[in-house]
Design a protein around this motif. Structure first.
Motif, mmCIF file in Angstrom:
data_model
loop_
_atom_site.group_PDB
_atom_site.id
_atom_site.type_symbol
_atom_site.label_atom_id
_atom_site.label_comp_id
_atom_site.label_asym_id
_atom_site.label_seq_id
_atom_site.Cartn_x
_atom_site.Cartn_y
_atom_site.Cartn_z
ATOM 1 N N GLN A 1 3.170 -49.710 44.015
ATOM 2 C CA GLN A 1 2.990 -48.259 44.090
ATOM 3 C C GLN A 1 1.619 -47.896 44.642
ATOM 4 O O GLN A 1 1.484 -46.945 45.424
ATOM 5 C CB GLN A 1 3.197 -47.641 42.706
ATOM 6 C CG GLN A 1 4.635 -47.731 42.216
ATOM 7 C CD GLN A 1 4.788 -47.265 40.781
ATOM 8 O OE1 GLN A 1 3.855 -46.726 40.180
ATOM 9 N NE2 GLN A 1 5.957 -47.467 40.204
ATOM 10 N N ARG A 2 0.597 -48.690 44.284
ATOM 11 C CA ARG A 2 -0.745 -48.445 44.830
ATOM 12 C C ARG A 2 -0.757 -48.685 46.340
ATOM 13 O O ARG A 2 -1.364 -47.915 47.105
ATOM 14 C CB ARG A 2 -1.778 -49.354 44.147
ATOM 15 C CG ARG A 2 -2.164 -48.924 42.747
ATOM 16 C CD ARG A 2 -3.478 -49.553 42.326
ATOM 17 N NE ARG A 2 -3.412 -51.021 42.381
ATOM 18 C CZ ARG A 2 -3.061 -51.785 41.351
ATOM 19 N NH1 ARG A 2 -2.702 -51.233 40.194
ATOM 20 N NH2 ARG A 2 -3.039 -53.103 41.472
ATOM 21 N N VAL B 1 1.782 -48.424 48.354
ATOM 22 C CA VAL B 1 2.528 -47.337 48.986
ATOM 23 C C VAL B 1 1.648 -46.103 49.131
ATOM 24 O O VAL B 1 1.644 -45.444 50.186
ATOM 25 C CB VAL B 1 3.795 -47.004 48.176
ATOM 26 C CG1 VAL B 1 4.377 -45.660 48.617
ATOM 27 C CG2 VAL B 1 4.833 -48.104 48.359
ATOM 28 N N ARG B 2 0.898 -45.766 48.101
ATOM 29 C CA ARG B 2 0.022 -44.584 48.190
ATOM 30 C C ARG B 2 -1.004 -44.764 49.291
ATOM 31 O O ARG B 2 -1.307 -43.824 50.048
ATOM 32 C CB ARG B 2 -0.649 -44.328 46.836
ATOM 33 C CG ARG B 2 0.292 -43.788 45.765
ATOM 34 C CD ARG B 2 -0.477 -43.258 44.575
ATOM 35 N NE ARG B 2 -1.179 -44.317 43.859
ATOM 36 C CZ ARG B 2 -0.665 -45.009 42.847
ATOM 37 N NH1 ARG B 2 0.575 -44.759 42.444
ATOM 38 N NH2 ARG B 2 -1.368 -45.942 42.229
ATOM 39 N N HIS B 3 -1.553 -45.963 49.406
ATOM 40 C CA HIS B 3 -2.546 -46.234 50.448
ATOM 41 C C HIS B 3 -1.915 -46.123 51.832
ATOM 42 O O HIS B 3 -2.496 -45.503 52.750
ATOM 43 C CB HIS B 3 -3.129 -47.632 50.247
ATOM 44 C CG HIS B 3 -4.030 -48.079 51.358
ATOM 45 N ND1 HIS B 3 -5.287 -47.531 51.558
ATOM 46 C CD2 HIS B 3 -3.848 -49.002 52.337
ATOM 47 C CE1 HIS B 3 -5.837 -48.107 52.618
ATOM 48 N NE2 HIS B 3 -4.988 -48.996 53.102
ATOM 49 N N GLU C 1 0.801 -44.454 52.651
ATOM 50 C CA GLU C 1 1.191 -43.069 52.921
ATOM 51 C C GLU C 1 -0.012 -42.228 53.345
ATOM 52 O O GLU C 1 0.120 -41.322 54.184
ATOM 53 C CB GLU C 1 1.875 -42.476 51.693
ATOM 54 C CG GLU C 1 3.272 -43.065 51.482
ATOM 55 C CD GLU C 1 3.966 -42.520 50.252
ATOM 56 O OE1 GLU C 1 3.298 -41.825 49.438
ATOM 57 O OE2 GLU C 1 5.174 -42.778 50.082
ATOM 58 N N ALA C 2 -1.172 -42.539 52.808
ATOM 59 C CA ALA C 2 -2.387 -41.847 53.258
ATOM 60 C C ALA C 2 -2.654 -42.167 54.727
ATOM 61 O O ALA C 2 -3.040 -41.277 55.511
ATOM 62 C CB ALA C 2 -3.571 -42.252 52.384
ATOM 63 N N TRP D 1 4.796 -49.509 55.392
ATOM 64 C CA TRP D 1 5.495 -48.777 54.320
ATOM 65 C C TRP D 1 6.863 -49.409 54.054
ATOM 66 O O TRP D 1 7.230 -49.668 52.904
ATOM 67 C CB TRP D 1 5.641 -47.318 54.719
ATOM 68 C CG TRP D 1 6.153 -46.404 53.642
ATOM 69 C CD1 TRP D 1 5.413 -45.674 52.756
ATOM 70 C CD2 TRP D 1 7.530 -46.113 53.329
ATOM 71 N NE1 TRP D 1 6.239 -44.954 51.921
ATOM 72 C CE2 TRP D 1 7.547 -45.210 52.252
ATOM 73 C CE3 TRP D 1 8.747 -46.544 53.868
ATOM 74 C CZ2 TRP D 1 8.717 -44.710 51.699
ATOM 75 C CZ3 TRP D 1 9.934 -46.060 53.313
ATOM 76 C CH2 TRP D 1 9.917 -45.155 52.251
#
Length: 246
Positions: free
Chosen positions: A7-8, A10-12, A14-15, A33
């Motif tokens: 999840q971390r 993915v957040r990176h 997506e940024a 992704w």
């Protein structure tokens, strides 16, 4: 379900997806992704090749990102997904048996995702990430398509015992000779015969095309480049005859 580390990541990623309108960084972030979400299935992102790849012994399952001509920052960011299967052992077999092989590499079969979706729309199988607000929803949509369509397609080509019945008609029509070679390479002669028999029923002209390739093989001739080129209907008659499966 992704774990906390996933999840971390993915957040990176997506940024990264949302911080630029330059096509190349956006496509690279899209590949990363999808790799996170397909990682549990064994796929990794090869950034230099713009390819998601799974390695299983000699077998390579690949999802290629083909950038669309006309991509421009702020105007268009699109790519087409193309699937392929290669086998390193088959490549070596072809190298060792040049007079029985239809080609000299490890290619087994492949399609654009649009072919497997059974659609022919202009933008089917093409991922459009031009607009920032639509990037993540579009990737989520194509992730679902890959999970529901592409991964089962890869599985249909992986097992010699199941392949003659499971492989889609479109794949058999496009790559019958290559699939037959792989089955013979695997020692699955009975399955290779079953595959040939199924191919003969798929189109009214297939038996005639098969006969042309068979006569060419029986005469001791090799197909010219156009007849031997993968996907040509005469190719299977030649291959099945020289490999003694028909």
């Amino acid at each position: 379900m992704l774990d906390e580390q996933g999840q971390r990541i993915v957040r990176h990623v997506e940024a990264r997806l949302l911080e630029t309108d330059q096509p190349e960084p956006v496509i690279q972030a899209a590949g990363a992704w999808l790799a996170v979400h397909l990682g549990p299935e064994g796929y990794a992102w090869l950034s230099s090749r713009k390819t998601l790849q799974k390695v299983d012994h000699d077998r390579l399952e690949q999802i290629h990102f083909h950038s669309r001509r006309g991509n421009r920052a702020g105007q268009q960011i699109m790519f087409r997904l193309v699937l392929s299967v290669r086998n390193c052992g088959l490549a070596q077999w072809r190298h060792d048996h040049p007079h029985q092989a239809i080609r000299n590499d490890g290619y087994l079969c492949g399609h654009g995702l649009d072919t497997l979706l059974g659609t022919c729309g202009l933008f089917d199988g093409i991922v459009g990430l031009t607009h920032q607000a639509k990037r993540i929803p579009r990737l989520q949509d194509f992730l679902t398509k890959l999970q529901q369509v592409a991964l089962p397609w890869f599985a249909s080509t992986a097992d010699p015992d199941r392949l003659p019945a499971d492989v889609p008609d479109a794949t058999l029509l496009a790559s019958a000779a290559e699939l037959t070679e792989w089955l013979v390479y695997c020692g699955a002669t009975r399955q290779a015969r079953a595959l040939v028999e199924r191919w003969l029923t798929l189109a009214p002209d297939n038996p005639a095309h098969f006969a042309v390739g068979r006569e060419l093989a029986l005469s001791g001739a090799a197909p010219d480049h156009s007849d031997r080129y993968p996907g040509m209907p005469q190719a299977l008659g030649w291959t099945a005859t020289v490999l003694k499966v028909a």
